[in-house]
Design an enzyme around this catalytic site. Structure first.
Site, short mmCIF file in Angstrom:
data_model
loop_
_atom_site.label_atom_id
_atom_site.label_comp_id
_atom_site.label_asym_id
_atom_site.label_seq_id
_atom_site.Cartn_x
_atom_site.Cartn_y
_atom_site.Cartn_z
N GLU A 124 -9.29 -10.74 -7.99
CA GLU A 124 -8.48 -9.86 -7.77
C GLU A 124 -7.29 -9.77 -8.57
OE1 GLU A 124 -9.34 -9.15 -2.91
OE2 GLU A 124 -7.44 -9.59 -3.56
N LYS A 142 0.96 -1.44 -0.06
CA LYS A 142 -0.10 0.17 0.15
C LYS A 142 0.66 1.50 -0.07
CE LYS A 142 -4.02 -2.16 2.29
NZ LYS A 142 -5.04 -1.87 3.38
N ASN A 178 -1.98 0.60 6.60
CA ASN A 178 -1.46 -0.90 7.26
C ASN A 178 -0.70 -1.85 6.24
OD1 ASN A 178 -3.51 -1.79 5.58
ND2 ASN A 178 -4.54 -2.80 7.28
N TYR A 207 -12.32 -2.15 -3.95
CA TYR A 207 -12.89 -2.20 -2.48
C TYR A 207 -14.16 -2.05 -2.48
CZ TYR A 207 -8.05 -2.53 0.02
OH TYR A 207 -7.23 -2.86 0.78
N HIS A 232 -2.34 -5.21 1.42
CA HIS A 232 -3.30 -6.23 1.28
C HIS A 232 -2.93 -7.59 0.76
CE1 HIS A 232 -7.18 -7.33 -0.44
NE2 HIS A 232 -6.53 -7.89 -1.32
P1 ATP Z 1 -7.17 -5.90 3.01
O1 ATP Z 1 -8.41 -6.41 2.72
O2 ATP Z 1 -6.53 -4.38 2.93
O3 ATP Z 1 -6.11 -6.99 2.84
P2 ATP Z 1 -7.99 -6.96 5.65
O4 ATP Z 1 -8.39 -8.20 4.66
O5 ATP Z 1 -7.07 -7.40 6.82
O6 ATP Z 1 -7.08 -5.98 4.75
P3 ATP Z 1 -10.70 -5.68 5.59
O7 ATP Z 1 -11.76 -6.16 6.76
O8 ATP Z 1 -10.79 -6.30 4.20
O9 ATP Z 1 -9.09 -6.32 6.15
O10 ATP Z 1 -10.37 -4.25 5.49
C1 ATP Z 1 -9.91 -3.66 4.25
C2 ATP Z 1 -8.97 -2.35 4.56
O11 ATP Z 1 -9.91 -1.49 5.24
C3 ATP Z 1 -8.05 -2.67 5.85
O12 ATP Z 1 -6.90 -3.17 5.33
C4 ATP Z 1 -7.79 -1.33 6.32
O13 ATP Z 1 -6.96 -0.82 5.51
C5 ATP Z 1 -9.21 -0.84 6.32
N1 ATP Z 1 -10.06 -0.85 7.39
C6 ATP Z 1 -10.73 -1.86 7.92
N2 ATP Z 1 -11.15 -1.61 8.96
C7 ATP Z 1 -11.25 -0.42 9.28
C8 ATP Z 1 -11.49 0.36 10.33
N3 ATP Z 1 -12.23 0.11 11.28
N4 ATP Z 1 -11.04 1.68 10.32
C9 ATP Z 1 -10.44 2.15 9.18
N5 ATP Z 1 -10.12 1.37 8.30
C10 ATP Z 1 -10.34 0.19 8.31
MG MG Z 2 -9.48 -7.77 3.29
#
Ligand code: ATP
Ligand code: MG
Length: 137
Positions: free
Chosen positions: A126, A9, A112, A49, A115
């Site tokens: 994807e 990211k 974070n 997303y 992804h």
């Molecule tokens: P990713 O899909 O990015 O790999 P993930 O699968 O661990 O991450 P998801 O639940 O799919 O987490 O959420 C997608 C992304 O949305 C997260 O990586 C994070 O950047 C953001 N995100 C998730 N929860 C929150 C939250 N509570 N507040 C802010 N951003 C969030």
């Molecule tokens: Mg995810």
């Protein structure tokens, strides 16, 4: 042999740790079958997303994902999807296990670092979103 999609990211690209993160994948036995640095458009980020479109953080997530370039990769290996998820650590870096990518390189739940696809089925979609067949080898 399984494939999964990784995105390094904008926060991690800005920190100049692309090579260190790609090394985590290779050191865990995954092969980089395709990789590209690119700037996502707003339409790209919203489409990628779309599953989170109704979540309260969707707007911030899209803004963050277009705030700078990303590095998208196809990772290949036995159990590539779950191995990559283990290497990444928990979504919130404060909860990520020691030694994971998010524990070592991420600052916050939105910035974070990485992804990774969360199922083999999502991985296939994807990968198609970012790469043509001839780019994956
Ligand atoms: P990713 O899909 O990015 O790999 P993930 O699968 O661990 O991450 P998801 O639940 O799919 O987490 O959420 C997608 C992304 O949305 C997260 O990586 C994070 O950047 C953001 N995100 C998730 N929860 C929150 C939250 N509570 N507040 C802010 N951003 C969030
Ligand atoms: Mg995810």
């Amino acid at each position: 042999m399984e494939q999964t999609l990784s995105i390094i990211k904008p926060d991690a690209v800005a920190k100049n740790v692309v090579g260190k993160i790609l090394d985590r994948f290779e050191s865990a036995g995954l092969r980089i079958a395709a990789t590209r640095k690119m700037q996502l458009s707003r339409a790209d980020a919203e489409a990628f997303y779309a599953v989170h479109a109704e979540r309260p953080f969707f707007g911030e997530l899209v803004e963050f994902m277009i705030s700078g370039p990303v590095v998208v990769s196809v990772l290949e290996g036995v159990n590539a999807m779950s191995i990559n998820r283990d290497l990444m650590g928990a979504t919130n870096p404060k909860e990520a296990a020691a030694g994971t990518i998010r524990a070592d390189f991420a600052d916050s739940i939105d910035a974070n670092a990485v992804h990774g696809s969360d199922s083999v089925e999502n991985a296939a979609n994807e990968i198609k979103f970012f790469f043509s067949d001839r780019e994956i080898c």
